[in-house]
Design an enzyme around this catalytic site. Structure first.
Site, PDB file in Angstrom:
ATOM      1  N   HIS A 122       0.903  -1.312   0.055  1.00 39.81           N
ATOM      2  CA  HIS A 122       0.011  -0.063  -0.075  1.00 39.81           C
ATOM      3  C   HIS A 122       0.960   1.159  -0.009  1.00 39.81           C
ATOM      4  O   HIS A 122       1.989   1.353   0.590  1.00 39.81           O
ATOM      5  CB  HIS A 122      -0.798  -0.125   1.325  1.00 39.81           C
ATOM      6  CG  HIS A 122      -1.905   1.000   1.219  1.00 39.81           C
ATOM      7  ND1 HIS A 122      -1.793   2.185   1.524  1.00 39.81           N
ATOM      8  CD2 HIS A 122      -3.271   0.641   1.350  1.00 39.81           C
ATOM      9  CE1 HIS A 122      -2.866   2.782   1.785  1.00 39.81           C
ATOM     10  NE2 HIS A 122      -3.761   2.070   1.541  1.00 39.81           N
ATOM     11  N   ASP A 198       2.831  -4.281   8.255  1.00 42.18           N
ATOM     12  CA  ASP A 198       1.610  -3.690   8.092  1.00 42.18           C
ATOM     13  C   ASP A 198       0.264  -4.534   8.486  1.00 42.18           C
ATOM     14  O   ASP A 198       0.177  -5.319   7.484  1.00 42.18           O
ATOM     15  CB  ASP A 198       1.741  -3.069   6.921  1.00 42.18           C
ATOM     16  CG  ASP A 198       0.363  -2.389   6.400  1.00 42.18           C
ATOM     17  OD1 ASP A 198      -0.582  -2.307   7.305  1.00 42.18           O
ATOM     18  OD2 ASP A 198       0.505  -1.665   5.439  1.00 42.18           O
ATOM     19  N   GLN A 201      -4.925  -5.035   6.984  1.00 39.76           N
ATOM     20  CA  GLN A 201      -5.648  -5.896   6.675  1.00 39.76           C
ATOM     21  C   GLN A 201      -5.547  -7.235   7.515  1.00 39.76           C
ATOM     22  O   GLN A 201      -6.275  -8.247   7.014  1.00 39.76           O
ATOM     23  CB  GLN A 201      -5.487  -6.290   5.175  1.00 39.76           C
ATOM     24  CG  GLN A 201      -5.497  -5.017   4.250  1.00 39.76           C
ATOM     25  CD  GLN A 201      -6.995  -4.448   4.176  1.00 39.76           C
ATOM     26  OE1 GLN A 201      -8.322  -5.252   4.712  1.00 39.76           O
ATOM     27  NE2 GLN A 201      -7.351  -3.235   3.812  1.00 39.76           N
ATOM     28  N   LYS A 224     -10.712  -0.185  10.415  1.00 41.11           N
ATOM     29  CA  LYS A 224     -10.880  -1.260   9.613  1.00 41.11           C
ATOM     30  C   LYS A 224     -11.643  -2.548  10.381  1.00 41.11           C
ATOM     31  O   LYS A 224     -11.562  -3.877  10.086  1.00 41.11           O
ATOM     32  CB  LYS A 224      -9.570  -1.469   8.936  1.00 41.11           C
ATOM     33  CG  LYS A 224      -9.412  -0.551   7.804  1.00 41.11           C
ATOM     34  CD  LYS A 224      -7.935  -0.880   6.972  1.00 41.11           C
ATOM     35  CE  LYS A 224      -7.624   0.087   6.186  1.00 41.11           C
ATOM     36  NZ  LYS A 224      -8.144   0.325   4.928  1.00 41.11           N
ATOM     37  N   CYS A 364      -4.580   2.247  -3.846  1.00 45.26           N
ATOM     38  CA  CYS A 364      -3.329   2.671  -3.121  1.00 45.26           C
ATOM     39  C   CYS A 364      -2.208   1.620  -3.413  1.00 45.26           C
ATOM     40  O   CYS A 364      -1.379   1.629  -2.324  1.00 45.26           O
ATOM     41  CB  CYS A 364      -3.661   2.883  -1.834  1.00 45.26           C
ATOM     42  SG  CYS A 364      -5.076   4.172  -1.505  1.00 45.26           S
TER      43      CYS A 364
HETATM   44  N1  PLP Z   1      -2.016  -0.706   4.695  1.00 42.53           N
HETATM   45  C1  PLP Z   1      -2.811  -1.418   3.940  1.00 42.53           C
HETATM   46  C2  PLP Z   1      -2.356  -2.929   3.667  1.00 42.53           C
HETATM   47  C3  PLP Z   1      -4.026  -1.139   3.769  1.00 42.53           C
HETATM   48  O1  PLP Z   1      -5.031  -1.906   3.167  1.00 42.53           O
HETATM   49  C4  PLP Z   1      -4.529   0.254   4.172  1.00 42.53           C
HETATM   50  C5  PLP Z   1      -5.670   0.740   4.009  1.00 42.53           C
HETATM   51  O2  PLP Z   1      -6.678   0.385   3.037  1.00 42.53           O
HETATM   52  C6  PLP Z   1      -3.142   1.061   4.752  1.00 42.53           C
HETATM   53  C7  PLP Z   1      -2.239   0.719   4.804  1.00 42.53           C
HETATM   54  C8  PLP Z   1      -3.661   2.665   5.152  1.00 42.53           C
HETATM   55  O3  PLP Z   1      -4.670   2.316   5.956  1.00 42.53           O
HETATM   56  P1  PLP Z   1      -5.080   4.231   6.648  1.00 42.53           P
HETATM   57  O4  PLP Z   1      -5.805   4.719   5.348  1.00 42.53           O
HETATM   58  O5  PLP Z   1      -6.191   3.528   7.690  1.00 42.53           O
HETATM   59  O6  PLP Z   1      -4.073   4.719   7.085  1.00 42.53           O
END
Ligand code: PLP
Length: 409
Positions: A122, A198, A201, A224, A364
């Site tokens: 991401h 990270d 998910q 989430k 993203c």
């Molecule tokens: N990392 C992953 C794997 C994600 O799916 C997301 C959001 O979809 C993020 C980071 C970023 O999350 P946030 O927008 O809550 O900061």
């Protein structure tokens, strides 16, 4: 344990309709819906205990502090951190990774060092490292994937003696697949690098034990996992946090301030400048307690059951192409796909007219799209309130997409 099949009843938003159709919400990877107990927890807090945490000796300030710090205890237990001080509150996963980049990486990374990530990251776990590399002169190196979303043979060898950080998604938000965490963490540690996971998910969907994972940092977002937007978490090993510089400067993160110099508060408070998101923390505590009524292992199994139900049906449809593995046992509740000759935004608009909420775009993860030659796709993502009925509504609506565009079914 509360039965997961009943969970959807706790989510008022799922009873609303759109264009005369029931809503099939299949965008939980973007953000999840909020159950009544979480809404009630916030209402109770606002009606009875609202104050500014860590400031003031009056009853409301102290009760707000208790609520905020109570969430730290709950998060510590939820991910099995050794100490409550290893939990830092942020706004979201993105801010959590930025905190690590600024406070850890800018201090420890220098020209000639390497940061290794996967090509599926991401942007939050990618642009952040581009920034660190630009400032420090370090190099950002990618581990590439095969057609089915697995890290290619030999790519992990990029984690070598010059590597100082290995950062990767626990579960990919596009491929829905888990990377080989144990091996990546072990390889990072074998060369003296730190491993950042990270968990955006993964933490909402499966039991997390940061001690067993042995990662140095683990980050995730409350929104989430049934909490409100604007609250996120950094878990970091205590000795690393102790050695890090503050991220933001201002109130509450200080110990003593003189005209020209300041000494900082202890971990975790030195990383939490300004009035914190106590309201978000209240919802995060309530959300974790809500999820734990079902049990995180049961939640994971429930979602796997949904994947086993929908994935083969989707894969068998003509003109549909999956991103990553088509094996339900390798897929979490996140499935991205394309429809031949129809732009993903058109797919999403047509699906919306059938009450189906799904994601379209690059999710993203533009470098992954460029790598696979699929700059945009659609994605469904599930959670505890997802029913087979939602997936049937999705599959039925999907059949109408190409004909609506004047193409064969
Ligand atoms: N990392 C992953 C794997 C994600 O799916 C997301 C959001 O979809 C993020 C980071 C970023 O999350 P946030 O927008 O809550 O900061």
């Amino acid at each position: 344990m509360k039965p997961i099949a009943e969970a959807y009843k706790d989510f008022p938003i799922l009873t609303r309709t759109h264009r005369g159709k029931r809503i099939a919400y299949l965008d939980s990877g973007a953000t999840t819906q909020i159950p009544v107990p979480v809404m009630k927890a916030l209402e109770t807090h606002m009606a009875n205990h609202n104050g500014n945490p860590h400031r003031g000796a009056h009853v409301l300030a102290m009760e707000a502090s208790e609520a905020y710090e109570g969430t730290r205890d709950v998060v510590q237990r939820f991910i099995n951190a050794r100490k409550r001080e290893e939990i830092i509150f942020t706004r979201n996963t993105t801010e959590s990774l930025n905190l690590i980049a600024h406070s850890y990486a800018l201090k420890h990374i220098k020209a000639g060092d390497k940061i290794v990530i996967t090509v599926a990251e991401h942007h939050a776990n990618l642009v952040t490292w581009q920034f660190v590399c630009r400032v420090t002169g370090a190099t950002l190196e990618y581990m590439y994937l095969d057609e089915t979303g697995h890290i290619k043979d030999g790519e992990m060898d990029k984690i070598d003696a010059s590597t100082k950080i290995v950062s990767f998604a626990h579960v990919s938000n596009v491929l829905g697949m888990e990377f080989p965490v144990k091996e990546l963490v072990e390889r990072a540690h074998a060369v003296g690098a730190i491993a950042i996971l990270d968990g955006a998910q993964s933490a909402p969907h499966q039991a997390i034990d940061v001690q067993a994972l042995d990662c140095d940092f683990f980050v995730f977002s409350g929104h989430k996992m049934c909490a409100s937007q604007g609250i996120g978490v950094v878990y970091g090993k205590y000795h690393l946090l102790e050695d890090m510089d503050p991220f933001l400067f201002g109130g509450d993160m200080i110990e003593y301030v003189k005209e020209q110099t300041t000494t900082f508060n202890e971990v975790p408070y030195k990383f939490e400048a300004g009035t914190p998101n106590a309201h978000g923390a209240v919802t995060l505590k309530a959300a974790i307690e809500y999820l734990e009524q079902f049990g995180m292992d049961a939640i994971h199994e429930y979602e796997q059951e949904l994947v086993r139900y929908v994935l083969p049906k989707l894969a068998a449809m003509p003109h549909i192409h999956l991103l990553g593995s088509a094996n339900p046992e390798e897929k979490h509740g996140v499935i991205a796909f394309t429809v031949d000759d129809v732009h993903p935004h058109d797919v999403a608009t047509i699906m919306d007219s059938h009450g189906v909420c799904l994601r379209s775009g690059h999710h993203c993860a533009q470098p992954l799209g460029a790598y696979y030659g699929v700059p945009a796709s659609n994605r469904i993502s599930m959670y505890i309130y997802t029913k087979k009925e939602d997936l049937d509504q999705f599959l039925e609506a999907l059949k109408t997409v190409r004909p609506t565009m004047g193409l064969s079914e």
